[in-house]
Design a protein around this motif. Structure first.
Motif, PDB file in Angstrom:
ATOM      1  N   ASP A 182      50.364   6.726  70.164  1.00 52.94           N
ATOM      2  CA  ASP A 182      49.253   5.888  69.749  1.00 52.94           C
ATOM      3  C   ASP A 182      49.870   4.729  68.950  1.00 52.94           C
ATOM      4  O   ASP A 182      50.446   4.953  67.889  1.00 52.94           O
ATOM      5  N   PRO A 184      49.455   1.034  67.369  1.00 49.75           N
ATOM      6  CA  PRO A 184      48.555  -0.055  67.021  1.00 49.75           C
ATOM      7  C   PRO A 184      49.162  -1.442  67.178  1.00 49.75           C
ATOM      8  O   PRO A 184      48.442  -2.431  67.167  1.00 49.75           O
ATOM      9  N   TYR A 185      50.483  -1.522  67.308  1.00 48.47           N
ATOM     10  CA  TYR A 185      51.115  -2.843  67.394  1.00 48.47           C
ATOM     11  C   TYR A 185      51.232  -3.350  68.827  1.00 48.47           C
ATOM     12  O   TYR A 185      51.921  -4.324  69.089  1.00 48.47           O
ATOM     13  N   GLU A 188      50.320  -7.017  68.959  1.00 44.13           N
ATOM     14  CA  GLU A 188      50.643  -7.918  67.839  1.00 44.13           C
ATOM     15  C   GLU A 188      51.679  -8.958  68.296  1.00 44.13           C
ATOM     16  O   GLU A 188      52.441  -8.720  69.228  1.00 44.13           O
ATOM     17  N   LYS A 208      58.257  -5.758  62.411  1.00 45.35           N
ATOM     18  CA  LYS A 208      57.117  -4.867  62.181  1.00 45.35           C
ATOM     19  C   LYS A 208      56.782  -4.048  63.419  1.00 45.35           C
ATOM     20  O   LYS A 208      56.433  -2.879  63.341  1.00 45.35           O
ATOM     21  N   GLU A 211      59.459  -1.437  63.715  1.00 46.13           N
ATOM     22  CA  GLU A 211      59.360  -0.443  62.642  1.00 46.13           C
ATOM     23  C   GLU A 211      58.247   0.554  62.937  1.00 46.13           C
ATOM     24  O   GLU A 211      58.413   1.765  62.791  1.00 46.13           O
ATOM     25  N   ASP A 212      57.095   0.041  63.370  1.00 46.58           N
ATOM     26  CA  ASP A 212      55.971   0.937  63.606  1.00 46.58           C
ATOM     27  C   ASP A 212      56.239   1.865  64.798  1.00 46.58           C
ATOM     28  O   ASP A 212      55.857   3.032  64.779  1.00 46.58           O
ATOM     29  N   TYR A 215      58.360   4.505  63.459  1.00 39.72           N
ATOM     30  CA  TYR A 215      57.559   5.351  62.577  1.00 39.72           C
ATOM     31  C   TYR A 215      56.747   6.363  63.385  1.00 39.72           C
ATOM     32  O   TYR A 215      56.552   7.498  62.982  1.00 39.72           O
ATOM     33  N   ARG A 216      56.282   5.930  64.544  1.00 41.41           N
ATOM     34  CA  ARG A 216      55.439   6.819  65.345  1.00 41.41           C
ATOM     35  C   ARG A 216      56.268   7.750  66.230  1.00 41.41           C
ATOM     36  O   ARG A 216      55.750   8.439  67.097  1.00 41.41           O
TER      37      ARG A 216
END
Ligand SMILES: Cc1cc2nc3c(=O)[nH]c(=O)nc-3n(C[C@H](O)[C@H](O)[C@H](O)COP(=O)(O)OP(=O)(O)OC[C@H]3O[C@@H](n4cnc5c(N)ncnc54)[C@H](O)[C@@H]3O)c2cc1C
Ligand code: SF4
Ligand code: SF4
Ligand code: SF4
Lengths: 281, 667
Positions: A182, A184-185, A188, A208, A211-212, A215-216
């Protein structure tokens, strides 16, 4: 049916890896791709900032060439070129006067009848149906599908996928055994053309996105745009410097991932050309 | 010999700005049989009408053409003036120079020529008009109110208090509508239930009101004063006379996991349920879609535990037929839910909720007993974000309008949150604050100044979850468009108010117009906000557009007055513009051949069968006959009749031919 191919400048330059993977897939699945003869620049980001007529004439010439060569359907792997071509077709359909004017400028007949496919549509149409028997090495990884801006926007013109929460690439990835996270970026901004003039902005924005994804828990970021790829991959050293960290996650073209899943070698799909090492195959 | 008077109106400048009214009057004045052709600035004003009245007498007119606006606007005005001048009102016609000409064309000669043509057709038509007498029909003095929200409740009580009977139809098991779900209400913060429930009880107990809940309108026929309405009473699976409302069944029902509509899905209810403790009527219904017995054929626990043996599994739906004189549509609205927003996760994140869900969290009778706990884990949010205009004012989302109530309820929500969670932080993202209304702006200021709610002017582009927080990314347009990122524990979307489900179907049953958003349409946006285009059907509340309670209640009272005015008459006069099947002496009796094709096409079931009999009762011929009480003058039968036996009063074939011929002829 014969499908035309518009490579644009990236696929012959900075994104040769993308080009190689598209060709490799076409070969593996027995699909005929015919490069549009005598193709020209699509205008990229520059033309439509400077001269509207020029920005329509350049893509119109490409489309007119496709028509002239009997290519009713063309695939445009670069999301930016894809966007320029579809926008041109849309604008000229809306405005017959402008269409005639542009025909005059390019000194060619332009009808606007070619069907323009982006790479995901091409995969959906020709590869997905044949895929199940071909998969030898399921792409068993967690992936963050990154769509960027031009693949799904402007939605009203492209009429493709959901602008805010696109899904098509995620679905393709599940078909080769990957597990999309999932993410969200996914739409972006990566910094796009600032890659050259303001690397710091690209470093910040692309950082970003990367990174995300890490992170996921994603093992790879999947893209379908040479511009996104170069920002996330080629600019990685700048990004790491900006963020004072060592992002390691590789950035892979959707076509490369499919190639790996059907057992093509990393070299064959251009993986060796990446700046960030792809250790996953 | 016809003596026609023509009156050309300037409509201020509405007509005269593009049409040369003087030239129109002059040209028409030269036509055969036109004995007077004149112009005036405002024909509908008192001096204008007097001009017509006096001219009728002075010139002994046999017909009048008022060349002005749409007959929908002022035909009744001018017909009445003619009647007062001594002319049969149906000898007056209107030529529409405004909507059909001046408003849609530029100022030039062609426009004036078109205006002249329009007037010429009406001059030729009016020569063939006949003096008609209005039709008298009785009035059934019972009103129907559809929808039992606050608007319907107010309309029903107001009508009932004038002494007339009211039938209220509510499709859910209880009346109360959205107001029953609200916690406290702006701009006073008084408790919604406390001001609403007494009125719900009043409806149930009022001797003039018959309440049907769990019921829906099946079909509507007839016309003002004389509607026949079929109502489907959905089976409650219960004998309401025996049930005492003890609720034992609802506690024993094993089927307990059905999302509770009243709690906006934030609680569960059994299959046999009373929607909320203060429901009116306070009796359960069985939700057959979820009841184990209806699904699997086994269970019947409620039947076993019910002390009065009130459960009826085999109860069928019942259709009742009611005679109704006037109808008030008060079916309210709905809101978009969080799953409407891709950029906010399509309803994937449990702690992104809509305004009605927040109302339930803040309500003392809600699932958390009024403690603001977030749905995912029951924690009290420390940082909460409210997003105004979620979906509204956004043509890309298909909702271009302002939902009107959300600025106010967002301020209320933020305030309620701050009153309950003192150390918490509340942020509101907004486009503009629209707080027009008595004490409304003061209310919003209070939220900002006294309760320190952080108002940020800008839109939110996306929300996603990270580290158990909802990351709200937006922009502050008052801070030179700086991006803003807030780590929120909960987000409340003030989602757009939209037409209620089933609104379109109901409008079609009622034959009333609705707009592209499926809100019911008023007859005139300024002067007839309570009426619909169908005589005898009125609007109240949010079924017309999103409205707050004071507006809904005011409109409901307005509609009640309209109904009372209608019921103050014993007979209604109807326009005699109806179809007739010709009659003549024997042996033919009529050119009608009795094929009755017209009967099949009449949308209003107005065509009957008349048997022409000999003295000894033998049927000689069956002829079509039109019930002038039911006929709406649509003309469908006229067009269809193969023997040309039907004609329409006021729009006879000859009149229409005369209009067409006028256009073909030079003048
Ligand atoms: C989150 C939120 C907070 C609000 N807070 C406030 C506030 O603080 N102050 C304020 O003034 N206003 C507030 N409002 C507005 C208020 O809810 C409305 O003004 C009010 O509910 C409108 O009443 P209504 O009767 O027109 O419609 P509704 O309340 O929607 O009632 C309509 C009724 O008709 C029934 N119905 C629907 N279709 C049919 C059908 N086909 N047949 C039969 N019955 C049918 C429904 O079941 C319902 O009972 C708020 C609204 C929201 C969404
Ligand atoms: S029969 Fe239906 S309503 Fe009654 S207890 Fe069983 S599940 Fe509940
Ligand atoms: S009332 Fe306020 S929040 Fe609601 S749509 Fe209008 S401006 Fe937006
Ligand atoms: S004009 Fe004819 S079809 Fe129309 S309502 Fe009257 S009878 Fe019926």
């Amino acid at each position: 049916m014969k499908t035309g191919l518009y490579p644009g400048c990236s696929l012959t330059g900075s994104a040769r890896d993308y080009n190689e993977s598209v060709s490799a897939l076409a070969e593996a699945f027995g699909l005929e791709l015919i490069q549009i003869p005598d193709w020209n620049c699509c205008g990229a980001t520059a033309a439509h900032n400077l001269n509207k007529e020029l920005s329509l004439a350049l893509p119109a010439r490409i489309l007119a060439l496709a028509e002239k060569n009997g290519l009713e359907e063309i695939v445009v792997p670069c999301a930016a070129c894809y966007s320029r071509l579809v926008v041109t077709q849309h604008e000229l359909k809306k405005n017959p006067e402008l269409k005639n004017r542009i025909s005059e400028v390019i000194e060619m007949d332009y009808r606007g009848t070619s069907r323009i496919l982006n790479v995901i549509e091409w995969i959906d149409k020709y590869i997905i149906p044949l895929l199940p028997e071909k998969i030898t090495k399921p792409f068993n990884y967690k992936v963050a599908c990154y769509y960027g801006c031009l693949l799904v926007r402007p939605n009203k013109v492209l009429n493709y996928d959901r602008a805010e929460d696109p899904q098509t690439m995620d679905i393709v990835m599940t078909k080769i055994g990957a597990q999309p996270v999932d993410y969200p970026y996914k739409t972006e901004c990566c910094g796009a053309g600032f890659s050259i003039s303001r690397t710091d902005i690209v470093s910040k924005l692309s950082g970003k996105i990367i990174e995300d994804a890490e992170y996921r828990g994603a093992d790879a970021i999947i893209v379908a745009c040479p511009m996104c790829h170069s920002n996330l991959d080629m600019r990685r050293p700048d990004i790491n410097k900006y963020w004072k960290t060592e992002f390691k996650i590789p950035v892979i073209f959707v076509t490369q991932a499919i190639g790996l899943a059907i057992g093509l070698s990393p070299e064959k799909v251009g993986l060796k050309r990446h700046f960030v090492d792809v250790k996953i195959s | 010999m016809a003596r026609i008077g023509v009156f050309v109106c300037h409509c201020g400048e509405n007509i005269s700005a593009t049409v040369d009214c003087g030239k129109v009057a002059e040209t028409i004045g030269k036509l055969k049989h036109v004995v007077l052709s004149t112009e005036y600035k405002y024909m509908c004003s008192d001096p204008g009408q007097t001009l017509i009245k006096e001219a009728i007498k002075e010139h002994n007119l046999t017909g009048v053409v008022v060349s002005a606006c749409s007959p929908r606007m002022h035909e009744p005005t001018f017909r009445k003036a003619c009647a007062e001048g001594g002319l049969n009102p149906y000898l007056c016609e209107m030529a529409n120079l405004r909507e059909h000409c001046s408003w849609v064309h530029e100022k030039n000669e062609l426009t004036t020529e078109k205006a002249i043509d329009i007037v010429r057709t009406q001059v030729e038509k009016v020569k063939l008009n006949s003096a008609l007498q209005p039709i008298k029909v009785p009035v059934t003095k019972t009103a129907m109110v559809i929808g039992g929200g606050i608007a319907g409740i107010q309309a029903a009580l107001d009508i009932a208090n004038t002494g007339h009977k009211v039938v209220m139809i509510e499709r859910s098991p209880s009346i109360g509508g959205h107001m029953s779900q609200l916690s406290e209400t702006f701009p006073t913060l008084d408790c919604s239930q406390c001001i609403l429930t007494p009125r719900m009880v009043e409806v149930a107990q009022h001797p003039n009101i018959t309440l049907y809940t769990y019921a829906e309108v099946e079909s509507v026929e007839g016309f003002i004063g004389n509607f026949t309405v079929k109502v489907r009473k959905k089976a409650k699976s219960l004998d309401e006379k025996l049930c005492t409302g003890c609720g034992l069944c609802t506690t024993k029902c094993p089927q307990k996991k059905i999302p509770n509509e009243f709690e906006q899905g934030m609680g569960m209810r059994p299959a046999i349920y009373i929607p909320f403790p203060q429901a009116v009527p306070n009796r359960p219904v069985i939700d057959r879609e979820h009841c184990t017995y209806y699904i699997k054929g086994k269970c019947k626990i409620c039947e076993i535990v019910c002390p009065t043996k009130a459960i009826r599994f085999d109860q069928p739906d019942e259709i009742i037929e009611l005679q109704i004189g006037a109808i008030v549509a008060a079916t309210g609205f709905d809101i978009k839910h969080a799953d409407f927003f891709p950029e906010y996760g399509y309803g994937r994140y449990k702690d992104i909720i809509d305004g009605l869900q927040f109302e339930r969290l803040a309500s003392a009778s809600g699932p958390t007993s009024g403690v603001i706990k977030r749905p995912s884990d029951g924690q009290i949010p420390k940082n909460i974000v409210f997003i105004a205009c979620a979906g509204s004012r956004d043509p890309a989302k298909g909702i271009a309008y302002c939902s009107k109530i959300c600025c106010m309820y967002t301020a209320k929500h933020a305030m309620l949150y701050k009153h309950k969670v003192h150390e918490g932080k509340a942020h509101v993202f907004y486009m503009d604050i629209r707080s027009g209304g008595k004490n409304y702006d003061e209310f919003v200021r209070r939220a900002i100044e006294e309760d320190h709610v952080n108002y940020i002017r800008g839109r939110v582009s996306t929300i996603y979850e990270r580290n158990g927080k909802l990351i709200v990314k937006g922009v502050d347009t008052l801070l030179s468009s700086m991006p803003v990122e807030i780590e929120a524990d909960m987000v409340v979307l003030a989602t757009a108010g939209v037409a209620n489900s089933g609104a379109e179907e109901l409008a079609q049953k009622l034959h009333i117009s609705y707009d592209s958003h499926k809100f019911f349409a008023e007859a005139h946006p300024k002067l007839k906000p309570v009426e619909t285009n169908t005589a005898g059907i009125f609007l109240a509340g949010a079924c017309q557009n999103p409205k707050d309670i004071p507006d809904s209640v005011s409109q409901a009272s307005g509609s009640a007055v309209k109904v009372a005015a209608l019921f103050s008459q014993n007979e209604l006069t109807r326009e005699p513009l109806v179809a007739v099947v010709n009659r003549m002496g024997p042996p033919l009796h009529s050119t009608c051949v009795g094929c009755f094709l017209c009967q099949a096409v009449c949308p209003y079931q107005a065509i009957e069968r008349e048997d022409i009999k000999t003295r000894d009762g033998k049927v000689l011929k069956s002829l079509a006959k039109i019930n002038e009480g039911l006929c709406q003058g649509c003309g469908t039968c006229v067009a269809l009749c193969r023997s040309k036996s039907i004609d329409l009063h006021g729009y006879s074939n000859n009149q229409v031919y005369a209009e067409v011929v006028a256009l073909l002829n030079e003048y």
